[in-house]
Write an enzyme that holds these catalytic residues in place. Structure first.
Site, PDB file in Angstrom:
ATOM      1  N   CYS A 139       0.819  -1.220   0.000  1.00  0.00           N
ATOM      2  CA  CYS A 139       0.000   0.000   0.000  1.00  0.00           C
ATOM      3  C   CYS A 139       0.854   1.274   0.000  1.00  0.00           C
ATOM      4  O   CYS A 139       0.581   2.226  -0.742  1.00  0.00           O
ATOM      5  CB  CYS A 139      -0.929  -0.002   1.204  1.00  0.00           C
ATOM      6  SG  CYS A 139      -0.126  -0.465   2.736  1.00  0.00           S
ATOM      7  N   GLN A 166       1.959   5.414   8.979  1.00  0.00           N
ATOM      8  CA  GLN A 166       1.001   4.442   8.456  1.00  0.00           C
ATOM      9  C   GLN A 166      -0.159   4.178   9.414  1.00  0.00           C
ATOM     10  O   GLN A 166       0.025   4.037  10.625  1.00  0.00           O
ATOM     11  CB  GLN A 166       1.735   3.144   8.104  1.00  0.00           C
ATOM     12  CG  GLN A 166       2.721   3.383   6.968  1.00  0.00           C
ATOM     13  CD  GLN A 166       3.446   2.143   6.493  1.00  0.00           C
ATOM     14  OE1 GLN A 166       4.646   2.202   6.246  1.00  0.00           O
ATOM     15  NE2 GLN A 166       2.767   1.026   6.334  1.00  0.00           N
ATOM     16  N   ARG A 271       4.090   3.282  12.409  1.00  0.00           N
ATOM     17  CA  ARG A 271       2.638   3.155  12.601  1.00  0.00           C
ATOM     18  C   ARG A 271       2.173   4.306  13.472  1.00  0.00           C
ATOM     19  O   ARG A 271       2.768   4.574  14.522  1.00  0.00           O
ATOM     20  CB  ARG A 271       2.338   1.826  13.287  1.00  0.00           C
ATOM     21  CG  ARG A 271       0.858   1.523  13.421  1.00  0.00           C
ATOM     22  CD  ARG A 271       0.223   1.041  12.146  1.00  0.00           C
ATOM     23  NE  ARG A 271       0.742  -0.256  11.722  1.00  0.00           N
ATOM     24  CZ  ARG A 271       0.695  -0.697  10.463  1.00  0.00           C
ATOM     25  NH1 ARG A 271       0.172   0.047   9.498  1.00  0.00           N
ATOM     26  NH2 ARG A 271       1.186  -1.883  10.146  1.00  0.00           N
ATOM     27  N   HIS A 278      -2.509   6.282   4.835  1.00  0.00           N
ATOM     28  CA  HIS A 278      -1.068   6.320   5.054  1.00  0.00           C
ATOM     29  C   HIS A 278      -0.528   7.658   4.541  1.00  0.00           C
ATOM     30  O   HIS A 278      -0.938   8.145   3.479  1.00  0.00           O
ATOM     31  CB  HIS A 278      -0.374   5.212   4.265  1.00  0.00           C
ATOM     32  CG  HIS A 278      -0.536   3.836   4.848  1.00  0.00           C
ATOM     33  ND1 HIS A 278      -1.274   3.557   5.976  1.00  0.00           N
ATOM     34  CD2 HIS A 278      -0.024   2.647   4.437  1.00  0.00           C
ATOM     35  CE1 HIS A 278      -1.206   2.254   6.232  1.00  0.00           C
ATOM     36  NE2 HIS A 278      -0.457   1.676   5.309  1.00  0.00           N
TER      37      HIS A 278
END
Ligand code: HSE
Length: 374
Positions: A139, A166, A271, A278
């Site tokens: 992604c 993300q 993260r 994202h």
């Protein structure tokens, strides 16, 4: 009519794929079948067809005979399923097309990573050459290439770092729930102090930290608090100190673009507590000093989804954020400016919906390419 099976259509990526296909009125001109690892025998999902149109019940996704009769299999079931079923089907002589959202087959020589607004030429060449496996990319990589693929294609990137931010969705549906549960517990337990405008801020801060570190705080999926925090590690570690997510930035980008020699790309993947978008901050060493205005124009004209966001606070905080982009196909790119290191050093920031261009959309479009519709 070609027979197309959809496997894993009820999961997060599969559901987004179904939504997009319904929205684009894609369920026509082929015979759709649905297969599941857990719901065999149930009613097929609503595909927005004509009233009374009946679909066969959901098949067992492990039913070899069923799969062997398909011309195209589209799977969002995950790498475990792919690793189990794909080699067995190929070994049996099945020669249909396999379109996959999972990573298992991505780096195989007989697989193409699909992102057609960026590498349609590679896809077309592969179809002509008889390649049968078309796999959606990581992604973060797909979103980055939707934003700045044009700079790679024109040979303007000597090297690049991507520092990522993300969203929880990249780790899965359970992780999204866990993030919200963490937020709720912090909110619930801080309610008394929040309601008292006179409460000392450091007391509130201590209270939040105590909640985040208490044994009751839900961390089963992330393994650590994400709400009020960040986690600078995504996916498995590799021997050289990178994580697999960081390695994919290099390996998949260069494969998608067929770069030889490969362009150095590296960074740190982090993260954060966003739900499904994202974000990435890029540092790019350009092959030459190109004016920012030219770069902005090139990016803006590179595909119909990219949007250049003017480098002013109002537009940046309105348009260049996960909250602004969620559920949209738009790919905003902003903070485009030369960095203090010199004219060949470019900085920029981009955001994209991890479930749309990051997962379902390239797969949806690949099916349409094979069906001859785009
Ligand atoms: N690996 C990505 C992430 C998701 O963890 O955010 C899908 O490519």
């Amino acid at each position: 009519m070609q027979k197309v099976a959809f496997v894993g259509y009820r999961g997060m990526v599969g559901s987004v794929l179904m939504e997009r296909m319904r929205a684009e009125n894609d369920f026509k001109g082929f015979e759709p079948f649905f297969a599941s690892t857990s719901q065999a025998g149930t009613k097929a999902p609503d595909i927005g067809g004509a009233p009374g149109q009946s679909l066969p019940p959901v098949a067992d996704a492990h039913d070899f005979d069923f799969l062997s009769g398909m011309d195209i299999i589209v799977t969002c079931q995950g790498s475990g399923y792919t690793q189990k079923m794909h080699p067995a089907l190929k070994a049996s002589g099945w020669n249909g097309y396999w379109i996959d959202a999972a990573s298992a087959l991505r780096m195989n020589d007989d697989s193409i990573i699909v992102l057609d607004p960026v590498n349609r030429h590679v896809i077309d060449k592969a179809i002509d050459a008889g390649i049968k496996n078309y796999i959606g990319g990581n992604c973060t990589v797909s979103l980055m290439l939707m934003a700045i693929g044009t700079l790679f294609k024109q040979g303007y990137i000597e090297w690049m770092t991507s520092m990522t931010y993300q969203a929880a969705s990249g780790a899965g549906a359970k992780n999204m729930r866990e993030l919200v549960a963490q937020m709720k517990m912090i909110g619930d337990r801080s309610a008394g102090l929040l309601a008292d405008p006179g409460a000392a801020i450091l007391e509130l801060d201590r209270h939040v930290l105590a909640t985040m570190t208490s044994s009751e705080f839900e961390t089963e999926n992330f393994g650590a608090p994400l709400a009020g925090n960040l986690l600078p590690w995504i996916d498995a570690g590799m021997a050289d100190g990178r994580t697999k997510e960081e390695w994919k930035g290099f390996a998949e980008t260069n494969k998608i673009l067929e770069n030889t020699p490969p362009i150095p790309i590296d960074g740190i993947c982090v993260r954060i507590g966003a739900m499904r978008c994202h974000s990435q901050a890029m540092t790019i060493k350009l092959t030459k000093d190109i004016p920012v205005q030219d770069i902005s124009t090139m990016i803006a004209e590179s595909n119909e989804w990219v949007r250049v966001v003017p480098n002013v606070r109002e537009t940046v905080v309105r348009d260049l954020t996960p909250a602004a982009v969620t559920g949209k196909l738009e790919i905003p790119v902003g903070r485009i400016r030369k960095l203090g290191m010199g004219g060949q050093y470019l900085g920029l920031f981009t955001v994209g919906d991890q479930l749309l261009w990051g997962a379902a959309e390239p797969v949806r479009r690949m099916l349409n390419i094979l069906l001859g519709r785009v």
